[in-house]
Scaffold this motif. Structure first.
Motif, short mmCIF file in Angstrom:
data_model
loop_
_atom_site.label_atom_id
_atom_site.label_comp_id
_atom_site.label_asym_id
_atom_site.label_seq_id
_atom_site.Cartn_x
_atom_site.Cartn_y
_atom_site.Cartn_z
N THR A 1 0.79 -1.24 0.00
CA THR A 1 0.00 0.00 0.00
C THR A 1 0.82 1.28 0.00
OG1 THR A 1 -0.09 0.12 2.42
CG2 THR A 1 -1.79 -1.21 1.31
N GLY A 2 2.09 1.19 0.38
CA GLY A 2 2.89 2.40 0.55
C GLY A 2 2.57 3.15 1.83
N MET A 3 1.71 2.58 2.67
CA MET A 3 1.32 3.22 3.94
C MET A 3 2.28 2.84 5.06
SD MET A 3 -2.79 2.56 3.87
CE MET A 3 -3.78 2.94 2.43
N LYS A 4 2.51 3.78 5.96
CA LYS A 4 3.33 3.53 7.14
C LYS A 4 2.44 3.38 8.36
CE LYS A 4 7.46 3.85 5.33
NZ LYS A 4 8.39 2.70 5.30
N PRO A 5 2.66 2.35 9.18
CA PRO A 5 1.81 2.19 10.36
C PRO A 5 2.24 3.11 11.50
CG PRO A 5 3.50 0.51 10.34
CD PRO A 5 3.68 1.31 9.07
N LEU A 6 1.32 3.37 12.39
CA LEU A 6 1.68 3.96 13.67
C LEU A 6 2.14 2.81 14.57
CD1 LEU A 6 1.74 6.30 15.75
CD2 LEU A 6 -0.57 5.60 16.39
N ILE A 7 3.38 2.88 15.02
CA ILE A 7 3.91 1.84 15.91
C ILE A 7 3.55 2.19 17.35
CG2 ILE A 7 6.00 0.73 16.78
CD1 ILE A 7 5.29 -0.11 13.95
N ILE A 8 3.01 1.20 18.07
CA ILE A 8 2.57 1.42 19.45
C ILE A 8 3.61 0.95 20.46
CG2 ILE A 8 0.83 0.83 21.18
CD1 ILE A 8 -0.22 2.67 18.99
N GLY A 9 4.24 -0.21 20.21
CA GLY A 9 5.20 -0.78 21.16
C GLY A 9 6.56 -0.11 21.10
N LYS A 10 7.47 -0.56 21.96
CA LYS A 10 8.82 -0.02 21.97
C LYS A 10 9.43 -0.11 20.58
CE LYS A 10 10.05 -2.88 25.24
NZ LYS A 10 10.87 -3.62 26.23
N PRO A 11 10.12 0.93 20.09
CA PRO A 11 10.58 2.12 20.81
C PRO A 11 9.65 3.33 20.75
CG PRO A 11 11.60 2.08 18.67
CD PRO A 11 10.72 0.86 18.74
N SER A 12 8.38 3.13 20.49
CA SER A 12 7.45 4.24 20.35
C SER A 12 7.22 4.97 21.67
CB SER A 12 6.11 3.72 19.82
OG SER A 12 5.13 4.73 19.85
N ARG A 13 7.01 6.28 21.56
CA ARG A 13 6.64 7.07 22.73
C ARG A 13 5.27 6.65 23.28
NH1 ARG A 13 8.96 12.11 23.83
NH2 ARG A 13 6.97 12.68 24.79
N VAL A 14 4.42 6.08 22.43
CA VAL A 14 3.05 5.75 22.84
C VAL A 14 3.07 4.83 24.06
CG1 VAL A 14 0.87 4.69 22.18
CG2 VAL A 14 2.13 6.08 20.52
N ILE A 15 3.77 3.69 23.95
CA ILE A 15 3.78 2.74 25.06
C ILE A 15 4.59 3.27 26.23
CG2 ILE A 15 5.81 1.39 24.34
CD1 ILE A 15 4.15 -1.14 25.15
N MET A 16 5.62 4.07 25.96
CA MET A 16 6.47 4.57 27.04
C MET A 16 5.76 5.64 27.87
SD MET A 16 8.99 2.60 26.87
CE MET A 16 10.13 3.37 28.03
N GLU A 17 4.99 6.48 27.21
CA GLU A 17 4.23 7.48 27.96
C GLU A 17 3.14 6.82 28.79
OE1 GLU A 17 3.03 10.24 24.94
OE2 GLU A 17 4.94 11.33 25.02
N LEU A 18 2.55 5.77 28.26
CA LEU A 18 1.58 5.00 29.04
C LEU A 18 2.25 4.35 30.24
CD1 LEU A 18 -1.23 3.87 29.46
CD2 LEU A 18 -0.73 2.09 27.77
N ALA A 19 3.49 3.87 30.05
CA ALA A 19 4.25 3.28 31.16
C ALA A 19 4.47 4.29 32.28
CB ALA A 19 5.59 2.74 30.66
N LEU A 20 4.83 5.50 31.92
CA LEU A 20 5.02 6.55 32.94
C LEU A 20 3.72 6.83 33.69
CD1 LEU A 20 7.32 9.12 31.09
CD2 LEU A 20 7.98 7.53 32.90
N ARG A 21 2.61 6.84 32.97
CA ARG A 21 1.32 7.09 33.63
C ARG A 21 0.98 5.96 34.59
NH1 ARG A 21 -0.07 9.15 28.48
NH2 ARG A 21 -1.25 7.28 27.87
N LYS A 22 1.26 4.72 34.19
CA LYS A 22 0.98 3.59 35.09
C LYS A 22 1.85 3.66 36.34
CE LYS A 22 -0.45 -0.43 33.95
NZ LYS A 22 -0.75 -1.79 33.46
N LEU A 23 3.08 4.09 36.19
CA LEU A 23 3.99 4.22 37.34
C LEU A 23 3.69 5.47 38.17
CD1 LEU A 23 7.45 3.22 35.82
CD2 LEU A 23 6.29 2.06 37.72
#
Length: 265
Positions: free
Chosen positions: A177-199
């Motif tokens: 498709t030529g499309m790029k996905p949004l990555i959720i897991g490491k090394p993405s900020r998405v999962i890391m910011e959620l980790a900070l909120r959980k902590l």
């Protein structure tokens, strides 16, 4: 060098255990950190497992923990989609952990022949990959579904040798498709910011620990946290001189035992 971090964001495979067995000194080190009151959150890119699965595995190794001390990429995917779109219709081409969290959070998990209804296509490590799954995912994207990838790892270590990682399953859809996905897991900020909120902590209060430069260290740097590599998994001592300057970890330790000895004793 010496800084007693209030919390640790820890990788699992290659850091806490390898081939289902604790890394050298890991059990004692994690007990010591718990006695000291250091908060721990185990963050994993594995889309096949839940927090309950991970907690049961560590307990079987003699490591005290609870499901609340884990953040899987499945949970992160489900929470991200909820935060952006609320309950949504998802075509999921990856492990059962992602499916379970998405169902728990009220998303509808579609069958392959319901691709035309998909608000999101979620792709990652997929043991069931076949022509029909590739076709349904392709059609969902071309029909307007948003593209999410669990994590970009090309390969990961298996018990009998290297295996295709989530990135290998994401790549065909990018190519088609030529499309790029949004990555959720490491090394993405998405999962890391959620980790900070959980902590319930700030980035300068935690240390991000793992065995991979391209995921664990890069993830820590994405949120501005200090980072540590343990030489118990992917990264070996001979690899250290080849690390780009912008990805050099704050610390390098032989294992978790040495981390505790250097930072907390």
């Amino acid at each position: 060098m010496r800084k007693k971090y209030l919390g640790l964001i820890l990788d699992l495979d290659g850091c806490v255990y390898v081939d289902g067995k604790p890394t050298e000194g890991a059990v004692e080190a994690l007990k010591r950190l718990r006695r000291l009151g250091v908060k721990m959150l185990y963050v994993t890119n594995n889309p096949e497992i839940t927090s309950e699965d991970s907690a049961a595995r560590l307990k079987a190794m003699g490591i005290e923990c609870s499901p609340e001390e884990f953040l899987t990429v499945g949970e992160a995917v489900a929470r991200y989609i909820t935060s952006i779109s609320g309950p949504s219709k998802l075509l999921i081409l990856t492990g059962r952990g992602v499916e379970e969290y998405c169902r728990q959070m009220g998303h509808k998990v579609l069958s392959l022949n319901e691709w035309m209804e998909a608000d999101y296509l979620v792709v990652g490590f997929d043991r069931k990959i076949n022509y029909q799954r590739l076709t349904s995912g392709l059609r969902a994207l071309l029909n307007g579904a948003k593209f999410i990838g669990t994590n970009p790892d090309a390969i990961h270590p298996g018990r009998e040798g290297p295996e295709p990682g989530s990135g290998a399953f994401i790549a065909p859809f990018e190519y088609m498709t030529g499309m790029k996905p949004l990555i959720i897991g490491k090394p993405s900020r998405v999962i890391m910011e959620l980790a900070l909120r959980k902590l319930e902590m700030k980035a300068d209060e935690v240390l991000v620990v793992g065995d991979r430069i391209d995921t664990d260290v890069k993830a820590g740097k994405a949120i501005g946290a200090d980072t540590a590599i343990t030489l118990t998994g992917i990264t070996k001592e001979e690899d250290l001189t080849e690390i780009p300057h912008d990805l050099k970890p704050t610390y390098v330790f032989k294992n978790l035992r040495e981390l505790v000895e250097k930072l907390y004793e």
